[in-house]
Design a protein around this motif. Structure first.
Motif, PDB file in Angstrom:
ATOM      1  N   SER A 105       7.661  -2.424  -2.495  1.00  0.00           N
ATOM      2  CA  SER A 105       7.327  -1.173  -1.815  1.00  0.00           C
ATOM      3  C   SER A 105       6.729  -1.395  -0.429  1.00  0.00           C
ATOM      4  O   SER A 105       7.097  -0.707   0.535  1.00  0.00           O
ATOM      5  N   GLN A 106       5.821  -2.375  -0.317  1.00  0.00           N
ATOM      6  CA  GLN A 106       5.041  -2.532   0.906  1.00  0.00           C
ATOM      7  C   GLN A 106       5.588  -3.586   1.876  1.00  0.00           C
ATOM      8  O   GLN A 106       5.352  -3.499   3.086  1.00  0.00           O
ATOM      9  N   LYS A 107       6.288  -4.582   1.367  1.00  0.00           N
ATOM     10  CA  LYS A 107       6.750  -5.685   2.206  1.00  0.00           C
ATOM     11  C   LYS A 107       8.262  -5.686   2.425  1.00  0.00           C
ATOM     12  O   LYS A 107       8.741  -5.885   3.535  1.00  0.00           O
ATOM     13  N   PHE A 108       9.020  -5.483   1.326  1.00  0.00           N
ATOM     14  CA  PHE A 108      10.479  -5.543   1.402  1.00  0.00           C
ATOM     15  C   PHE A 108      11.074  -4.247   1.947  1.00  0.00           C
ATOM     16  O   PHE A 108      11.935  -4.261   2.831  1.00  0.00           O
ATOM     17  N   ASN A 109      10.647  -3.116   1.409  1.00  0.00           N
ATOM     18  CA  ASN A 109      11.297  -1.852   1.722  1.00  0.00           C
ATOM     19  C   ASN A 109      11.192  -1.417   3.183  1.00  0.00           C
ATOM     20  O   ASN A 109      12.195  -0.948   3.746  1.00  0.00           O
ATOM     21  N   PRO A 110      10.031  -1.548   3.839  1.00  0.00           N
ATOM     22  CA  PRO A 110       9.954  -1.068   5.223  1.00  0.00           C
ATOM     23  C   PRO A 110      10.961  -1.724   6.184  1.00  0.00           C
ATOM     24  O   PRO A 110      11.678  -0.998   6.899  1.00  0.00           O
TER      25      PRO A 110
END
Length: 226
Positions: A105-110
């Motif tokens: 959610s916080q590292k891969f998705n953005p």
């Protein structure tokens, strides 16, 4: 038992996540299309289901849920005793699953979303040509995240350990588009452990049923999704 209703579209990555979870749990469901091309996600009656006007949404009897990550966690808990365990069996295992779900959610998705926005979404919306500098910056960011994955997957078969869990499932639709739609598959294929992991999780029958229908539209619109 009343069939679970999923409001969304097959090509929506967040809808696909929910459908993959339902397939893993072998739970019967009905997909109710929300015609976002006609703007139905921003009008009643859908706004009475999700006032934020985003897909997917799920109805399980009297319960209505929005936000795909919350939905799949609910499904994994409700049907925990059936088929594969997606949450981890011990408190420690569950914590590791939660950790890697947060990483997604916080590292891969953005950076992933920034890539697909530049390559696909903005051109479809007529928002001008791809910003190559911004694209390259986010490809680099995502590559650094996948370098961490490469190291992690050298020590375990899946992100949270030796079993397939929500930590892996959350990545499926995004990696699918990275490999098959936006021309950035080398981010996966150039890392041997990440590549092996992708080949493993994308070959699961539950996912294949979903991936078969994930065809991006060639129209100037994409669903708002969460």
């Amino acid at each position: 038992m009343e069939m679970i209703k999923v409001f969304g579209l097959p090509f929506s990555a967040c809808t696909a996540t929910v459908l993959a979870c339902l397939n893993e749990k072998e739970v019967a469901y009905q997909v109710i299309p929300v015609d976002i091309l006609a703007g139905d996600h921003k009008r009643p009656p859908f706004l009475s289901i999700n006032p934020f006007g985003q897909i997917p949404a799920v109805q399980d009897g009297a319960l209505t849920l929005i936000e795909s990550r919350a939905i799949v966690k609910y499904l994994a808990k409700k049907f925990q005793g059936s088929t594969c365990d997606l949450l981890g069996k011990t408190i420690a295992e569950q914590a590791v699953v939660e950790q890697w779900c947060e990483v997604e959610s916080q590292k891969f998705n953005p950076p992933f979303y920034a890539i697909i926005e530049q390559v696909f979404i903005n051109p479809m919306k007529g928002l001008g040509p791809t910003d190559e500098l911004l694209l390259d910056r986010n490809v680099e960011k995502l590559g650094k995240v996948l370098d961490v994955y490469e190291e992690r997957l050298s020590k375990s078969k899946y992100l949270a350990g030796d079993s397939f869990t929500l930590a892996d499932l959350h990545h499926l639709p995004y990696l699918h588009y990275l490999v098959n739609a936006v021309g950035k598959g080398d981010l996966v294929f150039s890392r041997s452990n990440v590549h092996a992991w992708w080949e493993d999780i994308s070959s699961r029958p539950a996912w294949k049923k979903v991936a078969h229908n994930m065809k991006l539209p060639s129209l100037p619109c994409i669903p708002s999704q969460k």
